[in-house]
Design a protein around this motif. Structure first.
Motif, short mmCIF file in Angstrom:
data_model
loop_
_atom_site.label_atom_id
_atom_site.label_comp_id
_atom_site.label_asym_id
_atom_site.label_seq_id
_atom_site.Cartn_x
_atom_site.Cartn_y
_atom_site.Cartn_z
N ASP A 98 0.83 -1.21 0.00
CA ASP A 98 0.00 0.00 0.00
C ASP A 98 0.87 1.26 0.00
O ASP A 98 0.59 2.23 -0.72
CB ASP A 98 -0.94 -0.01 1.19
CG ASP A 98 -0.20 -0.17 2.52
OD1 ASP A 98 0.94 -0.64 2.51
OD2 ASP A 98 -0.79 0.16 3.57
N ALA A 99 1.94 1.23 0.79
CA ALA A 99 2.85 2.38 0.82
C ALA A 99 3.57 2.53 -0.51
O ALA A 99 3.80 3.64 -1.00
CB ALA A 99 3.86 2.23 1.96
N LEU A 100 3.93 1.41 -1.13
CA LEU A 100 4.60 1.44 -2.42
C LEU A 100 3.71 2.09 -3.48
O LEU A 100 4.16 2.96 -4.23
CB LEU A 100 4.97 0.02 -2.84
CG LEU A 100 5.58 -0.15 -4.24
CD1 LEU A 100 6.86 0.67 -4.38
CD2 LEU A 100 5.85 -1.63 -4.53
N LEU A 101 2.45 1.70 -3.52
CA LEU A 101 1.53 2.27 -4.51
C LEU A 101 1.32 3.77 -4.27
O LEU A 101 1.26 4.56 -5.21
CB LEU A 101 0.19 1.54 -4.47
CG LEU A 101 0.22 0.05 -4.86
CD1 LEU A 101 -1.20 -0.53 -4.84
CD2 LEU A 101 0.84 -0.14 -6.24
N ALA A 102 1.23 4.15 -2.99
CA ALA A 102 1.05 5.57 -2.67
C ALA A 102 2.25 6.38 -3.12
O ALA A 102 2.12 7.50 -3.63
CB ALA A 102 0.82 5.74 -1.17
#
Length: 512
Positions: free
Chosen positions: A210-214
């Motif tokens: 999720d952090a990667l996509l953000a």
């Protein structure tokens, strides 16, 4: 030292400022004794403007004042003009405090300073953007510029005047668009991307997907088709990672490693500063793309423009951090085939002589001759030199590398006469072009596919390319160009291609 300079500047301007302050006190615009008005850089011009405007406010249109503030914000974030940065800070304070008279005065003074800055950037920008910040008031803009300001105040067209002093290239506009988007989102809390192993590739579990996509969304990476519900590294995400890597000059292998993570976690404020300084630098780069050569040092790329089109693009190798390739403009006047190389003194002292002291066969292996001077062909026998007892800095001779396969210049030298002895050339070390970072030279620019570059240059000048084939064994065969070609060596760590901002490593640490 800087404090002393500011005090001297302030003392020189005090009589003018006090005089102007008295005028604005008399018409009731500032309170008596308000020292904030001392910040004006052009008090007499400001007073004249308001006298001519019937002592009316100038910046009552908030759209126009916001437009000026944004240009000052870019300059502030670029870190090139502390005086305008201070003006912007005070303007925003006055605006929030509804102190509109003081805001108006400072905005007018800032507009004059901005016009002067924009006019002088072409001449002084290399110093401002790469060496020293602007630490004192600039001279007033030209008389013609001031007349345009008077006319714009009368016609209430200050927005159009600001536009006329602002770069208008497509790359600049794309940089600004990206800047505004990042600035609008920078208050959002986006967690850093951290992974539990050194590398992540397709098929691996991603604990912080999720952090990667953000983080990818922060730089407008296309995530169409990427499933946000799964927790592993799939093929669609790999495509997004490759796109992100290309955007940052990394090897697009789709593997998440330390370099990719560092760029992923780049803060919004750091990106804004990078975009701001590079947006301001566009003021000094060439606008015409008819016939010229551009080398962008941080991107390790050369582009040859002919007839308004990019007809040749190549990877290049530039100077390492301790021997930087300078920002400069010169002209390509000839192509040298099978060049010899007059070894620069610094390279001879710091590199070659220490190598000879370690390895007596070094000169013979590199085909380097010792000569008494550049104007003499008299050779010195290296066996007669006491290398171990020699102080490199006191070495009385010069060195010349003869043409051949091992020559440091390769088979082609693109001659650009200049005081710094910086030129473009071929190289025998072609394996270095496979590296992501290519800052290996002693300042000159090594060009990949130099043979194609030479052929194209000659063809476009109507010269006989058969001379290249006939010069297989002749040393230093010079082919003069009929028309010199401007060569611009620039330093741009952020720019736009097809509307997408590209970022590169600040290899010489010149951005901040």
């Amino acid at each position: 030292m800087l404090r002393t300079r500011f005090i001297i500047i302030a003392l020189l301007l005090v009589p003018q400022m006090v005089w102007a302050q008295g005028y604005f006190e008399r018409i009731g615009w500032i309170e008596p004794g308000n020292t904030n008005s001392m910040a004006l850089q052009y008090p007499q011009l400001v007073e004249e403007l308001y006298r001519n405007n019937g002592e009316q406010l100038i910046w009552f249109d908030l759209q126009q004042s916001s437009q000026l503030e944004f240009q000052l914000e870019l300059i502030d974030n670029a870190g090139v003009n502390p005086l305008l940065s201070n003006h912007l800070k005070k303007m925003r304070f006055y605006r929030k405090s509804n102190r509109w008279y003081e805001y108006d005065l400072l905005a007018t003074d800032s507009m004059i300073a901005y016009m002067s800055y924009a006019q002088l950037a072409k001449q002084h920008g290399k110093q401002w953007f790469f060496e020293d910040r602007i630490m004192q008031s600039l001279p007033p803009p030209s008389e013609q510029a001031l007349q345009s300001l008077y006319a714009s105040v009368q016609s209430q067209q200050l927005g159009a005047l600001i536009d006329s002093y602002t770069p208008d290239s497509e790359s600049y506009q794309s940089l600004i668009k990206t800047y505004l988007r990042i600035a609008s989102e920078r208050e959002e809390i986006v967690p850093l991307y951290i992974q539990d192993t050194h590398l992540k590739r397709v098929g691996d579990i991603l604990e912080r997907r999720d952090a990667l996509l953000a983080r990818l969304q922060q730089v407008d990476i296309d995530l169409f088709g990427v499933n946000s519900e799964i927790s592993y590294f799939d093929n669609q995400l790999e495509l997004a990672i490759k796109q992100f890597q290309r955007m940052h000059g990394l090897k697009p292998d789709g593997v998440i490693g330390p370099k990719t993570i560092r760029w992923l976690n780049e803060s919004s404020n750091d990106r804004l500063k990078t975009i701001a300084i590079n947006a301001e630098r566009t003021r000094i780069w060439p606008k015409q793309r008819n016939t010229l050569i551009v080398v962008n040092v941080p991107s390790y790329e050369l582009t040859y423009w002919y007839g308004g089109e990019a007809v040749f693009e190549s990877q290049v190798i530039v100077g390492r951090e301790t021997r930087q390739t300078p920002v400069m403009t010169t002209n390509l006047d000839s192509i040298i085939l099978n060049p010899t190389w007059n070894v620069p003194w610094k390279i001879m002292v710091e590199d070659i002589i220490p190598n000879v002291q370690r390895d007596p066969e070094y000169l013979a292996r590199q085909n380097i001759k010792i000569i008494t001077s550049w104007t003499s062909s008299e050779l010195i026998n290296p066996n007669l030199v006491d290398w171990q007892g020699t102080n490199p800095k006191a070495f009385p001779y010069r060195m010349r590398q003869m043409s051949g396969a091992s020559n440091a210049l390769g088979l082609y030298k693109f001659n650009t006469p200049n005081k710094r002895a910086i030129f473009l050339h071929d190289t025998p070390s072609k394996h270095l072009f496979d590296k992501e970072s290519r800052a290996f030279s002693s300042g000159c620019v090594r060009v990949k596919h130099a043979d194609r570059f030479a052929t194209l240059l000659l063809e476009n000048q109507g010269l006989n390319i058969e001379q290249i084939e006939l010069a297989d064994t002749e040393s230093n065969k010079a082919i003069p160009l009929r028309r010199r070609i401007p060569v611009h060596i620039i330093y741009q760590t952020a720019w736009a291609e097809g509307g997408v901002v590209q970022y590169r490593e600040d290899i010489y640490r010149l951005d901040h």
